[in-house]
Design a protein around this motif. Structure first.
Motif, mmCIF file in Angstrom:
data_model
loop_
_atom_site.group_PDB
_atom_site.id
_atom_site.type_symbol
_atom_site.label_atom_id
_atom_site.label_comp_id
_atom_site.label_asym_id
_atom_site.label_seq_id
_atom_site.Cartn_x
_atom_site.Cartn_y
_atom_site.Cartn_z
ATOM 1 N N ILE A 1 6.208 -5.869 7.583
ATOM 2 C CA ILE A 1 5.130 -5.043 7.054
ATOM 3 C C ILE A 1 5.695 -3.831 6.328
ATOM 4 O O ILE A 1 6.859 -3.467 6.492
ATOM 5 C CB ILE A 1 4.166 -4.551 8.160
ATOM 6 C CG1 ILE A 1 4.865 -3.511 9.049
ATOM 7 C CG2 ILE A 1 3.622 -5.702 8.971
ATOM 8 C CD1 ILE A 1 3.913 -2.840 10.005
ATOM 9 N N GLN A 2 4.852 -3.230 5.504
ATOM 10 C CA GLN A 2 5.129 -1.924 4.918
ATOM 11 C C GLN A 2 3.974 -1.010 5.294
ATOM 12 O O GLN A 2 2.823 -1.437 5.338
ATOM 13 C CB GLN A 2 5.268 -2.022 3.396
ATOM 14 C CG GLN A 2 6.530 -2.748 2.963
ATOM 15 C CD GLN A 2 6.567 -3.056 1.488
ATOM 16 O OE1 GLN A 2 5.677 -2.672 0.744
ATOM 17 N NE2 GLN A 2 7.598 -3.769 1.067
ATOM 18 N N CYS A 3 4.304 0.244 5.587
ATOM 19 C CA CYS A 3 3.263 1.168 6.021
ATOM 20 C C CYS A 3 3.541 2.561 5.496
ATOM 21 O O CYS A 3 4.643 2.852 5.021
ATOM 22 C CB CYS A 3 3.156 1.183 7.552
ATOM 23 S SG CYS A 3 4.690 1.613 8.399
ATOM 24 N N LYS A 4 2.540 3.414 5.553
ATOM 25 C CA LYS A 4 2.685 4.779 5.063
ATOM 26 C C LYS A 4 1.887 5.722 5.949
ATOM 27 O O LYS A 4 1.061 5.303 6.765
ATOM 28 C CB LYS A 4 2.215 4.891 3.612
ATOM 29 C CG LYS A 4 0.718 4.650 3.412
ATOM 30 C CD LYS A 4 0.338 4.802 1.939
ATOM 31 C CE LYS A 4 -1.158 4.618 1.730
ATOM 32 N NZ LYS A 4 -1.532 4.787 0.297
ATOM 33 N N TYR A 5 2.110 7.003 5.767
ATOM 34 C CA TYR A 5 1.403 8.036 6.525
ATOM 35 C C TYR A 5 -0.047 8.111 6.059
ATOM 36 O O TYR A 5 -0.335 8.098 4.864
ATOM 37 C CB TYR A 5 2.103 9.375 6.313
ATOM 38 C CG TYR A 5 1.389 10.559 6.920
ATOM 39 C CD1 TYR A 5 1.284 10.703 8.304
ATOM 40 C CD2 TYR A 5 0.820 11.540 6.107
ATOM 41 C CE1 TYR A 5 0.633 11.789 8.863
ATOM 42 C CE2 TYR A 5 0.165 12.636 6.657
ATOM 43 C CZ TYR A 5 0.077 12.753 8.032
ATOM 44 O OH TYR A 5 -0.563 13.827 8.580
ATOM 45 N N ASP A 6 -0.948 8.170 7.019
ATOM 46 C CA ASP A 6 -2.367 8.315 6.714
ATOM 47 C C ASP A 6 -2.752 9.778 6.939
ATOM 48 O O ASP A 6 -2.773 10.247 8.082
ATOM 49 C CB ASP A 6 -3.196 7.412 7.614
ATOM 50 C CG ASP A 6 -4.678 7.465 7.277
ATOM 51 O OD1 ASP A 6 -5.063 8.288 6.415
ATOM 52 O OD2 ASP A 6 -5.448 6.701 7.866
ATOM 53 N N PRO A 7 -3.052 10.551 5.884
ATOM 54 C CA PRO A 7 -3.352 11.974 6.050
ATOM 55 C C PRO A 7 -4.661 12.236 6.789
ATOM 56 O O PRO A 7 -4.887 13.344 7.267
ATOM 57 C CB PRO A 7 -3.428 12.483 4.606
ATOM 58 C CG PRO A 7 -3.786 11.286 3.791
ATOM 59 C CD PRO A 7 -3.127 10.123 4.477
ATOM 60 N N LEU A 8 -5.532 11.246 6.888
ATOM 61 C CA LEU A 8 -6.827 11.443 7.540
ATOM 62 C C LEU A 8 -6.768 11.190 9.042
ATOM 63 O O LEU A 8 -7.426 11.874 9.827
ATOM 64 C CB LEU A 8 -7.881 10.529 6.899
ATOM 65 C CG LEU A 8 -8.129 10.745 5.404
ATOM 66 C CD1 LEU A 8 -9.164 9.742 4.901
ATOM 67 C CD2 LEU A 8 -8.582 12.175 5.134
ATOM 68 N N THR A 9 -5.984 10.202 9.442
ATOM 69 C CA THR A 9 -5.897 9.830 10.854
ATOM 70 C C THR A 9 -4.438 9.602 11.228
ATOM 71 O O THR A 9 -3.746 8.868 10.521
ATOM 72 C CB THR A 9 -6.692 8.534 11.133
ATOM 73 O OG1 THR A 9 -8.014 8.691 10.646
ATOM 74 C CG2 THR A 9 -6.719 8.235 12.619
#
Length: 368
Positions: A270-278
């Motif tokens: 997988i690839q993922c990133k930071y979620d600024p909302l949660t």
């Protein structure tokens, strides 16, 4: 500065004279594992012996052709031929032609349980060994050429402007701690974000702090020199660099010494990133046929826990993955449309050992 062929004996005499007396025993141990890589009579980098058969480890920045000239501490000239490249860590495996075991000593790695903060180290540069310090062993670094994050160690040392990429690091016992291959780039939530130097670095320029192909501890972060509060080793400026963590280094050496010369880095696809909302790691890509895909994980899922560890961003995700071995079990909890789902899967591998790095990609995501 780089040395000419006339002054190439730094590892035999001149470099040792510049060291503090307490560091001389370390260099006496370490130098027998080091080969100076040379290009047109100039020292351009170093390689370190990892097997008695003549296998050497080096940073990719020091290798420009399939075979390079090098010199051992006993004065023996050797030719090192390329065997494999581990793209995620930008390290290469080299084989010495007509190798005789008496020309060098196989390096030992720092024990995995050893402390990795405020550790005195010897930094072997093209101009010779200098004293330094491994300040922090828990920085998370991001390799833009392969969309991969790793645990890194932050190293600071005294050096005038010169190429420092690929410099070898030895601890007080002469054990190999790492190879410098990164410069500080910027800051992300809950983690330092580090750009690892490589042939294709994408569109993200590193702040001028030395480390990669620069040097001298130039000010960054809006003019603030982050090495300014450090205890002085001498009169020169400081350079801040980064090395992959000891477990990653151990994995690279183990993979290079295997029959296939391939390094098996753990991954779930997988690839993922930071979620600024949660808080969490937002999944942006799930590779077909990967452990994540087979388990039922989907794009848009927000990873909030892996095993027993809360996940606040992609760097937490990377630290958990990097602590795993291929074949280990992993439990992942995600939020999907406000509903919690837990998946059990087996860690796989990215299996990357090649010459040309992956295309440059966006800096905002982490893969594993």
């Amino acid at each position: 500065m780089l040395l000419s062929a006339v002054s190439v004996g730094w590892c035999l005499s001149n470099g040792l004279q510049a060291l503090p007396k307490q560091d001389e025993p370390v260099w006496q141990i370490a130098k027998n594992s080091v080969a100076m890589i040379m290009r047109q009579g100039v020292v351009t980098g170093e390689a370190v012996l990892i097997d008695k058969s003549g296998l050497f480890l080096a940073n990719q920045s020091a290798i420009s052709t399939p075979n390079v000239q090098a010199r051992m501490a006993d004065g023996t000239n050797i030719v090192l031929d390329w065997r494999a490249t581990d793209v995620p860590t930008q390290t290469v495996l080299l084989q010495a032609e007509e190798w005789a075991p008496e020309h060098g000593t196989v390096v030992t790695l720092r024990p995995p349980s050893a402390k990795l903060a405020k550790l005195p180290v010897l930094v072997v540069l093209p101009s010779g060994p200098v004293r330094g310090e491994l300040v922090d062993g828990n920085v998370v670094g991001y390799l833009s050429s392969s969309k991969r994050s790793f645990p890194l160690g932050e190293v600071r040392f005294e050096a005038s402007t010169q190429s420092v990429a690929g410099a070898l690091l030895f601890d007080e016992g002469g054990h190999l701690v790492g190879l410098l291959n990164a410069t500080l780039a910027t800051q992300e939530p809950q983690s330092k974000f580090v750009h690892i130097a490589g042939p294709k670095s994408g569109s993200m320029p590193p702040i001028s702090l030395g480390g990669g192909n620069g040097g001298g501890g130039s000010p960054g972060n809006n003019g603030k020199n982050i090495a300014g509060n450090m205890n002085q080793f001498g009169p020169a400026d400081f350079t801040t660099g980064y090395t992959v963590g000891p477990e990653v280094l151990r994995r690279v050496v183990s993979g290079f010494l295997s029959p296939t010369h391939k390094v098996l880095h753990p991954a779930i696809g997988i690839q993922c990133k930071y979620d600024p909302l949660t808080p969490g790691a937002l999944i942006t890509l799930v590779k077909d046929g990967s452990p994540a895909a087979l388990a039922g994980i989907q794009v848009g899922d927000l990873i909030v826990r892996m095993d027993e560890r809360p996940i606040k961003n992609q760097f937490d995700f990377a630290q958990v993955i990097e602590a795993k071995d291929v074949g280990d079990s992993l439990t992942i909890t995600v939020m999907r449309f406000a509903t919690s789902h837990t998946f059990n899967l087996t860690v796989g591998t990215i299996q990357k050992a090649q010459v040309v790095p992956d295309p440059a990609i966006s800096k905002s995501e982490t893969g594993g």
